[in-house]
Scaffold this motif. Structure first.
Motif, short mmCIF file in Angstrom:
data_model
loop_
_atom_site.label_atom_id
_atom_site.label_comp_id
_atom_site.label_asym_id
_atom_site.label_seq_id
_atom_site.Cartn_x
_atom_site.Cartn_y
_atom_site.Cartn_z
N LEU A 1 4.72 -1.27 5.00
CA LEU A 1 3.60 -2.10 4.59
C LEU A 1 3.94 -2.88 3.34
O LEU A 1 4.65 -2.40 2.45
CB LEU A 1 2.36 -1.24 4.33
CG LEU A 1 1.78 -0.52 5.54
CD1 LEU A 1 0.64 0.39 5.11
CD2 LEU A 1 1.31 -1.52 6.58
N ILE A 2 3.41 -4.08 3.25
CA ILE A 2 3.54 -4.92 2.05
C ILE A 2 2.45 -4.49 1.07
O ILE A 2 1.26 -4.57 1.39
CB ILE A 2 3.41 -6.41 2.41
CG1 ILE A 2 4.50 -6.81 3.41
CG2 ILE A 2 3.47 -7.27 1.15
CD1 ILE A 2 4.32 -8.19 4.01
N ASP A 3 2.85 -4.00 -0.09
CA ASP A 3 1.88 -3.56 -1.09
C ASP A 3 1.17 -4.76 -1.71
O ASP A 3 1.73 -5.86 -1.79
CB ASP A 3 2.58 -2.76 -2.19
CG ASP A 3 3.00 -1.37 -1.74
OD1 ASP A 3 2.51 -0.91 -0.69
OD2 ASP A 3 3.83 -0.75 -2.43
N PRO A 4 -0.07 -4.56 -2.20
CA PRO A 4 -0.79 -5.66 -2.86
C PRO A 4 0.02 -6.24 -4.01
O PRO A 4 0.61 -5.50 -4.80
CB PRO A 4 -2.07 -4.98 -3.37
CG PRO A 4 -2.26 -3.80 -2.48
CD PRO A 4 -0.87 -3.34 -2.12
N GLY A 5 0.11 -7.56 -4.07
CA GLY A 5 0.84 -8.25 -5.13
C GLY A 5 2.34 -8.31 -4.92
O GLY A 5 3.06 -8.87 -5.74
N GLU A 6 2.83 -7.75 -3.83
CA GLU A 6 4.26 -7.69 -3.56
C GLU A 6 4.66 -8.84 -2.64
O GLU A 6 3.94 -9.17 -1.70
CB GLU A 6 4.56 -6.34 -2.88
CG GLU A 6 5.97 -5.91 -2.88
CD GLU A 6 6.13 -4.49 -2.33
OE1 GLU A 6 6.78 -3.68 -3.00
OE2 GLU A 6 5.59 -4.20 -1.24
N THR A 7 5.82 -9.43 -2.89
CA THR A 7 6.35 -10.45 -1.99
C THR A 7 7.06 -9.76 -0.82
O THR A 7 7.38 -8.57 -0.89
CB THR A 7 7.35 -11.38 -2.70
OG1 THR A 7 8.51 -10.61 -3.04
CG2 THR A 7 6.75 -12.02 -3.94
N VAL A 8 7.32 -10.51 0.23
CA VAL A 8 8.06 -9.95 1.36
C VAL A 8 9.44 -9.49 0.92
O VAL A 8 9.89 -8.40 1.28
CB VAL A 8 8.15 -10.97 2.51
CG1 VAL A 8 9.09 -10.48 3.62
CG2 VAL A 8 6.77 -11.28 3.09
N ALA A 9 10.11 -10.28 0.09
CA ALA A 9 11.45 -9.90 -0.39
C ALA A 9 11.40 -8.61 -1.20
O ALA A 9 12.30 -7.76 -1.08
CB ALA A 9 12.05 -11.04 -1.22
N GLN A 10 10.38 -8.43 -2.01
CA GLN A 10 10.24 -7.19 -2.78
C GLN A 10 9.99 -6.00 -1.86
O GLN A 10 10.53 -4.91 -2.08
CB GLN A 10 9.10 -7.33 -3.80
CG GLN A 10 9.42 -8.27 -4.94
CD GLN A 10 8.19 -8.60 -5.77
OE1 GLN A 10 7.05 -8.62 -5.28
NE2 GLN A 10 8.42 -8.88 -7.05
N THR A 11 9.18 -6.21 -0.83
CA THR A 11 8.91 -5.14 0.13
C THR A 11 10.20 -4.73 0.84
O THR A 11 10.46 -3.54 1.04
CB THR A 11 7.86 -5.58 1.17
OG1 THR A 11 6.67 -5.95 0.49
CG2 THR A 11 7.56 -4.46 2.16
N ILE A 12 11.00 -5.71 1.23
CA ILE A 12 12.28 -5.42 1.89
C ILE A 12 13.14 -4.53 1.01
O ILE A 12 13.65 -3.49 1.46
CB ILE A 12 13.01 -6.73 2.24
CG1 ILE A 12 12.27 -7.48 3.35
CG2 ILE A 12 14.46 -6.46 2.63
CD1 ILE A 12 12.73 -8.91 3.55
N GLN A 13 13.33 -4.91 -0.24
CA GLN A 13 14.15 -4.12 -1.16
C GLN A 13 13.60 -2.70 -1.30
O GLN A 13 14.35 -1.72 -1.24
CB GLN A 13 14.20 -4.80 -2.54
CG GLN A 13 14.84 -6.16 -2.55
CD GLN A 13 16.35 -6.15 -2.37
OE1 GLN A 13 17.02 -5.16 -2.62
NE2 GLN A 13 16.89 -7.26 -1.91
N ARG A 14 12.29 -2.59 -1.51
CA ARG A 14 11.67 -1.28 -1.72
C ARG A 14 11.79 -0.40 -0.48
O ARG A 14 12.16 0.77 -0.56
CB ARG A 14 10.20 -1.46 -2.12
CG ARG A 14 9.45 -0.13 -2.30
CD ARG A 14 8.01 -0.33 -2.71
NE ARG A 14 7.26 -1.21 -1.83
CZ ARG A 14 6.80 -0.88 -0.61
NH1 ARG A 14 7.02 0.34 -0.12
NH2 ARG A 14 6.11 -1.74 0.11
#
Length: 196
Positions: A91-104
């Motif tokens: 899931l994409i967290d609130p305030g997170e970009t897609v690229a940040q979600t991928i890394q996480r």
């Protein structure tokens, strides 16, 4: 003009991850159609159900540096009561970009920390018969030699595995595979993937 008019929308049940809705539509013959679906959103209304397409999650198709292997996860899925092969996702967290979600998500699920994003696709619907949820697909390259420690949640049980084309074909032929992974894996096995 749409063939159905949405008359009412009621949230029947809310939990941590999903909301269960009953929608009442009227068709062109004035018959009432009661339809149930789930959503990640808890505050849908008649006026907000038809919204611009926005992804709630990302699916990540990861290659090694020479594109000779794909990183899959063999994950126990509670609704199936069984293991299934798929791609890392989350899931994409609130305030997170897609690229940040991928890394996480890559780091949490596999332990790898060095991810180069090659392609992020626009959001698409994976199961529009039961949910309004959309997912963004991405293609990435993992540049780590070895992974660190994965950080799984209590409801997660998965193993990250690198597979070559022969093993991938065997998985496609004989194992349970998620739909979002199946087509990309087939494309990679049979035709490769074009990377930027």
């Amino acid at each position: 003009m749409t063939p159905f008019k949405l008359l009412t929308l009621e949230n029947q049940l809310t939990d941590r991850w999903l909301n269960y809705y009953e929608a009442v539509y009227q068709n062109h013959e004035h018959q009432l159609i009661h339809y149930h679906f789930v959503s990640r959103q808890a505050d849908l209304t008649v006026n907000t159900l038809k919204q611009p397409l926005k992804a709630a999650a990302v699916g990540i198709f990861c290659l090694n540096q020479d594109a000779s292997q794909v990183l899959l996860v063999k994950q126990f899925r509670l609704p199936l009561n069984d293991y299934i092969y798929g791609s890392p996702a989350g899931l994409i967290d609130p305030g997170e970009t897609v690229a940040q979600t991928i890394q996480r998500e890559i780091q949490e699920e596999t332990g790898y920390q060095h991810v180069t994003v090659q392609q992020i696709f626009k959001p698409s619907y994976s199961t529009p018969g039961i949910t309004d949820g959309a997912i963004t697909q991405a293609i990435c390259v993992i540049t780590d030699a070895t992974p660190g420690k994965a950080h799984l949640e209590a409801a997660e049980a998965l193993d990250a595995v690198w597979v070559d084309r022969q093993t991938a074909q065997s998985i496609l032929d004989h194992e349970k595979v998620s739909g979002r992974t199946q087509l990309l894996l087939w494309q990679w096995v049979n035709h490769g993937l074009m990377l930027h």
